[in-house]
Design a protein around this motif. Structure first.
Motif, PDB file in Angstrom:
ATOM      1  N   PHE A 130     -10.259   2.139  -0.445  1.00  0.00           N
ATOM      2  CA  PHE A 130      -9.015   2.586  -1.090  1.00  0.00           C
ATOM      3  C   PHE A 130      -8.571   3.921  -0.513  1.00  0.00           C
ATOM      4  O   PHE A 130      -9.384   4.704  -0.013  1.00  0.00           O
ATOM      5  N   LYS A 131      -7.259   4.133  -0.573  1.00  0.00           N
ATOM      6  CA  LYS A 131      -6.662   5.340   0.004  1.00  0.00           C
ATOM      7  C   LYS A 131      -6.818   6.506  -0.957  1.00  0.00           C
ATOM      8  O   LYS A 131      -6.777   6.311  -2.179  1.00  0.00           O
ATOM      9  N   VAL A 132      -6.942   7.689  -0.406  1.00  0.00           N
ATOM     10  CA  VAL A 132      -6.983   8.905  -1.220  1.00  0.00           C
ATOM     11  C   VAL A 132      -5.946   9.876  -0.666  1.00  0.00           C
ATOM     12  O   VAL A 132      -5.897  10.126   0.546  1.00  0.00           O
ATOM     13  N   LEU A 133      -5.111  10.373  -1.569  1.00  0.00           N
ATOM     14  CA  LEU A 133      -4.057  11.340  -1.227  1.00  0.00           C
ATOM     15  C   LEU A 133      -4.353  12.610  -1.985  1.00  0.00           C
ATOM     16  O   LEU A 133      -4.600  12.545  -3.201  1.00  0.00           O
ATOM     17  N   PHE A 134      -4.325  13.755  -1.332  1.00  0.00           N
ATOM     18  CA  PHE A 134      -4.548  14.974  -2.110  1.00  0.00           C
ATOM     19  C   PHE A 134      -3.698  16.139  -1.634  1.00  0.00           C
ATOM     20  O   PHE A 134      -3.359  16.247  -0.455  1.00  0.00           O
ATOM     21  N   MET A 135      -3.371  16.986  -2.593  1.00  0.00           N
ATOM     22  CA  MET A 135      -2.523  18.151  -2.326  1.00  0.00           C
ATOM     23  C   MET A 135      -2.824  19.255  -3.340  1.00  0.00           C
ATOM     24  O   MET A 135      -3.568  19.033  -4.305  1.00  0.00           O
TER      25      MET A 135
END
Ligand code: THU
Length: 160
Positions: A130-135
């Motif tokens: 699964f993809k992980v997006l972080f900011m």
């Protein structure tokens, strides 16, 4: 002796608005969750939102405790919330956002090591990355396609 190369690839977006609409919506859920975090000690607020394959969005945020180690990170709250509410339903994507009342968090904040290990358990179990997006609160957004880019050589049940 043999040398090997470990590759961790990531895509870095300049701002959230550059992402596809579905990802912006998921990050906005993480931001909403972040605003409800209970972080009176660190003043560092983290929100996480998981998109599941059944379309449900499950959130988590950090929950601190006066006995500091008894607190918990947003990512693990979210993934355990998903495991509790929707056992066996695959995770498609995870969005994470962090902010602080002590400073502007303008760099991407990746999940801590313990969260990477906890998340990797779910990725391995569901047999689909699964993809992980972080900011942070503003600024660049990092996207990885799999937990393996965040935690190579993770510990897994095959070692037991
Ligand atoms: N925190 C998270 O929620 N996720 C992470 O991956 C790193 C740290 C929280 C834990 C604690 O409440 C605060 O941020 C400061 O460490």
């Amino acid at each position: 002796m043999k040398k090997t190369q470990i590759t961790a690839s990531a895509t870095i977006y300049n701002t959230l608005s550059e992402l596809p609409k579905e990802d912006i919506l998921l990050m906005n859920k993480a931001i909403e969750a972040r605003k409800k975090a209970y972080a009176p000690y660190s003043k560092f607020y983290v929100g996480a939102a998981l998109l599941l394959e059944n379309g449900e969005v499950v959130i988590g945020n950090n929950q601190e405790n006066a006995a500091y180690p008894s607190g918990m990170c947003a990512e693990r709250v979210a993934v355990w919330h998903a495991g509790a509410s929707f056992p066996g339903v695959k995770i498609k994507k995870l969005a994470i956002s962090a902010s602080s009342t002590l400073k502007t968090v303008d760099q991407p904040i990746g999940p801590c090591g313990a969260c990477r290990q906890a998340l990797s358990e779910y990725e391995i179990h569901q047999k689909t990355p699964f993809k992980v997006l972080f900011m942070g609160e503003i600024g660049n957004v990092v996207l990885v396609d799999s937990l393996t880019s965040l935690l190579p050589y993770s510990f897994d049940s095959s070692y037991l």
